[in-house]
Design a protein around this motif. Structure first.
Motif, PDB file in Angstrom:
ATOM      1  N   GLU A   1      13.246 -21.566  22.767  1.00 53.06           N
ATOM      2  CA  GLU A   1      14.639 -21.123  22.860  1.00 53.06           C
ATOM      3  C   GLU A   1      15.258 -20.954  21.478  1.00 53.06           C
ATOM      4  O   GLU A   1      16.058 -20.039  21.254  1.00 53.06           O
ATOM      5  CB  GLU A   1      15.437 -22.124  23.693  1.00 53.06           C
ATOM      6  N   ARG A   2      14.911 -21.856  20.558  1.00 52.29           N
ATOM      7  CA  ARG A   2      15.453 -21.730  19.193  1.00 52.29           C
ATOM      8  C   ARG A   2      14.967 -20.444  18.529  1.00 52.29           C
ATOM      9  O   ARG A   2      15.733 -19.744  17.868  1.00 52.29           O
ATOM     10  CB  ARG A   2      15.030 -22.943  18.360  1.00 52.29           C
TER      11      ARG A   2
ATOM     12  N   ALA B   1      13.924 -17.785  20.104  1.00 51.19           N
ATOM     13  CA  ALA B   1      14.467 -16.655  20.843  1.00 51.19           C
ATOM     14  C   ALA B   1      15.903 -16.342  20.421  1.00 51.19           C
ATOM     15  O   ALA B   1      16.374 -15.217  20.588  1.00 51.19           O
ATOM     16  CB  ALA B   1      14.413 -16.932  22.344  1.00 51.19           C
ATOM     17  N   SER B   2      16.592 -17.325  19.873  1.00 51.37           N
ATOM     18  CA  SER B   2      17.994 -17.138  19.481  1.00 51.37           C
ATOM     19  C   SER B   2      18.125 -16.385  18.154  1.00 51.37           C
ATOM     20  O   SER B   2      19.226 -15.999  17.772  1.00 51.37           O
ATOM     21  CB  SER B   2      18.699 -18.494  19.366  1.00 51.37           C
TER      22      SER B   2
ATOM     23  N   LEU C   1      14.974 -13.181  27.520  1.00 54.78           N
ATOM     24  CA  LEU C   1      15.321 -14.245  26.589  1.00 54.78           C
ATOM     25  C   LEU C   1      14.350 -14.327  25.422  1.00 54.78           C
ATOM     26  O   LEU C   1      14.638 -14.952  24.418  1.00 54.78           O
ATOM     27  CB  LEU C   1      15.334 -15.590  27.336  1.00 54.78           C
ATOM     28  N   HIS C   2      13.175 -13.701  25.553  1.00 53.07           N
ATOM     29  CA  HIS C   2      12.148 -13.863  24.533  1.00 53.07           C
ATOM     30  C   HIS C   2      11.648 -12.511  24.039  1.00 53.07           C
ATOM     31  O   HIS C   2      10.565 -12.059  24.392  1.00 53.07           O
ATOM     32  CB  HIS C   2      10.977 -14.694  25.083  1.00 53.07           C
TER      33      HIS C   2
ATOM     34  N   TYR D   1      20.034  -5.605  22.348  1.00 54.05           N
ATOM     35  CA  TYR D   1      19.357  -6.475  23.307  1.00 54.05           C
ATOM     36  C   TYR D   1      19.676  -6.110  24.754  1.00 54.05           C
ATOM     37  O   TYR D   1      19.132  -6.690  25.683  1.00 54.05           O
ATOM     38  CB  TYR D   1      19.728  -7.932  23.047  1.00 54.05           C
TER      39      TYR D   1
ATOM     40  N   ASP E   1      18.510 -13.517  15.811  1.00 56.06           N
ATOM     41  CA  ASP E   1      18.935 -12.122  15.944  1.00 56.06           C
ATOM     42  C   ASP E   1      18.211 -11.308  14.874  1.00 56.06           C
ATOM     43  O   ASP E   1      18.636 -11.250  13.724  1.00 56.06           O
ATOM     44  CB  ASP E   1      20.449 -12.014  15.769  1.00 56.06           C
TER      45      ASP E   1
END
Length: 216
Positions: A80-81, A83-84, A60-61, A198, A86
């Motif tokens: 999380e933000r 990690a999102s 996730l990271h 990914y 792209d």
């Protein structure tokens, strides 16, 4: 697959020197300040280096900022933000840096408890200096390209699949660009573009490209 290209494809490889910048962060504000000030080579390293490894495991990271914020600083929501993001959608480091800054500043605009990490758990900024070198592989057809791709180093795959996009400021790899432009095979190029970075290590990306071409 024996049609001759308008122009040949030269495989390059790259050597990357990792240097410690001497800058570190104990909390999110110091990290933000560092992200604003460090070189583009540092932003590149902390967002891309995990893809270069032979043993990269999808997680996730993928970028260091998201990992440190989530797992060391324990700011899970912000991690999380980040990690999102792209990173493959960005064709220059400046835009990527701006997006990272925007997300952090937006998060900090809402009150929250300032948290610092204990000594030894700080975020250390590194930077990557890349040196590109031509290989002996010069190809004119898909057959030749496929055979060369089987032989070049994994660093060459990384250079053409990741670094080239930032160098040329385009949203596709050198491989896809050449196959589309010089060989007039947009169908193959699109399949290469569609590979999910990914989900695969570099060696698997190489194998998928070879499989795509051999089935064409």
């Amino acid at each position: 697959m024996k049609n001759k290209a308008k122009a040949p494809f030269r495989f390059y490889t790259s050597s990357i020197l990792i240097k410690l910048t001497g800058q570190k962060a104990n909390n999110i504000y110091e990290l933000l300040n560092g992200i604003k000030k460090v070189s583009g080579a540092s932003i590149f390293h902390h967002t891309h280096h995990s893809f270069r490894g032979h043993h990269f495991i999808p997680s996730l990271h993928q970028n260091d900022f998201a990992y440190w914020i989530s797992n060391i600083l324990q700011e899970k929501e912000l991690g999380e933000r980040l990690a999102s993001i792209d990173i493959y959608e960005y064709t220059d480091i400046r835009s990527l840096r701006k997006e990272i800054i925007r997300i952090i500043e937006e998060y900090l605009s809402k009150w929250h408890e300032e948290r610092s990490v204990p000594e030894g758990r700080e975020f250390h900024f590194y930077e990557a200096v890349s040196i590109a070198m031509p290989t002996d592989y010069l190809v004119w057809s898909l057959d030749e390209f496929c055979e060369a791709l089987k032989k070049v180093s994994i660093q060459s795959v990384y250079y053409h699949f990741f670094q080239s996009r930032l160098r040329l400021k385009v949203k596709r790899s050198d491989f896809a660009y050449w196959i589309d432009d010089s060989l007039q095979r947009p169908d193959i190029a699109q399949k290469i573009d569609n590979i999910d970075i990914y989900m695969y290590i570099l060696e698997d990306i190489r194998k998928k490209i070879i499989k795509i071409i051999e089935k064409a």
